[in-house]
Design a protein around this motif. Structure first.
Motif, PDB file in Angstrom:
ATOM      1  N   ARG A 111      -1.380  22.587  -2.004  1.00 35.19           N
ATOM      2  CA  ARG A 111      -2.419  23.633  -1.910  1.00 35.19           C
ATOM      3  C   ARG A 111      -1.940  24.802  -1.060  1.00 35.19           C
ATOM      4  N   LEU A 112      -1.295  24.505   0.054  1.00 36.65           N
ATOM      5  CA  LEU A 112      -0.749  25.557   0.914  1.00 36.65           C
ATOM      6  C   LEU A 112       0.247  26.410   0.134  1.00 36.65           C
ATOM      7  N   ASP A 115      -1.852  28.027  -3.208  1.00 34.84           N
ATOM      8  CA  ASP A 115      -3.078  28.798  -2.953  1.00 34.84           C
ATOM      9  C   ASP A 115      -2.928  29.817  -1.830  1.00 34.84           C
ATOM     10  N   ARG A 116      -2.180  29.483  -0.796  1.00 36.83           N
ATOM     11  CA  ARG A 116      -2.067  30.394   0.351  1.00 36.83           C
ATOM     12  C   ARG A 116      -0.767  31.191   0.375  1.00 36.83           C
ATOM     13  N   ASN A 118       1.274  31.648  -2.301  1.00 41.30           N
ATOM     14  CA  ASN A 118       1.535  32.262  -3.600  1.00 41.30           C
ATOM     15  C   ASN A 118       2.920  31.913  -4.145  1.00 41.30           C
TER      16      ASN A 118
END
Length: 177
Positions: A111-112, A115-116, A118
């Protein structure tokens, strides 16, 4: 960053003892490639470097939700132009193996990364006969992309290594599943 079983946090100086113990344990390091048993002082230096940060790696301690340190994870060799990085993980506390902690930590890092940060691609290498790790990676969406035959010398013989990858498009397609 928190999952269902673990949270990721920055390293603390007090983590050096656990890191030293894990990386001096042949059973833990067997799956990590060539043995590397850095001293406690080297572990402290690593923690300082990890805390200083940098543009090409993100390092995290893994702890249970009741704050017990059990491993480390992160991404390194971040290539911002190609938007890719290598994933790594160690669950150093052997009594925590096969309990879902590694999968949970991996999902947090995924997710990091997507989502964060890119990123477009995460990749890793794993000994082909490390069934526990291969199962974990595949459960989290990684696919086998290549095989490096006799890449690592472990336990007195040459062992194959899988190259595995996860693309943003695969992550986005299965994220809601």
């Amino acid at each position: 960053m928190q999952g269902k079983l673990v949270r990721l946090r920055a390293y603390e100086k007090s983590d050096a003892d656990a890191l030293f113990r894990w990386f001096a344990d042949a059973e833990v390091t067997r799956w990590l490639g060539p043995p590397n048993f850095p001293s406690r002082a080297q572990q402290e230096k690593f923690i300082e470097l990890a805390a200083a940060g940098g543009d090409d790696a993100k390092y995290f301690a893994i702890e249970t939700l009741d704050s017990r340190l059990i491993g480390d994870t992160g991404i390194r060799f971040i290539d911002w132009k190609s938007r890719k990085a290598e994933f790594f993980i160690t669950i150093g506390e052997k009594h925590c193996w096969d309990k879902g902690f590694g999968s949970d930590a991996l999902r947090i890092v995924i997710r990091l990364a997507f989502d964060r940060m890119n990123l477009n691609r995460l990749w890793l290498s794993v000994l082909a006969d490390n069934a526990r790790a291969v199962r974990c990676y595949e459960k989290c969406g990684f696919v086998r992309e290549g095989l490096l035959r006799q890449e690592s010398f472990v336990d007195g013989k040459y062992r194959d290594v899988h190259l595995m990858g996860l693309l943003r498009e695969d992550y986005e397609r299965t994220r809601g599943a």
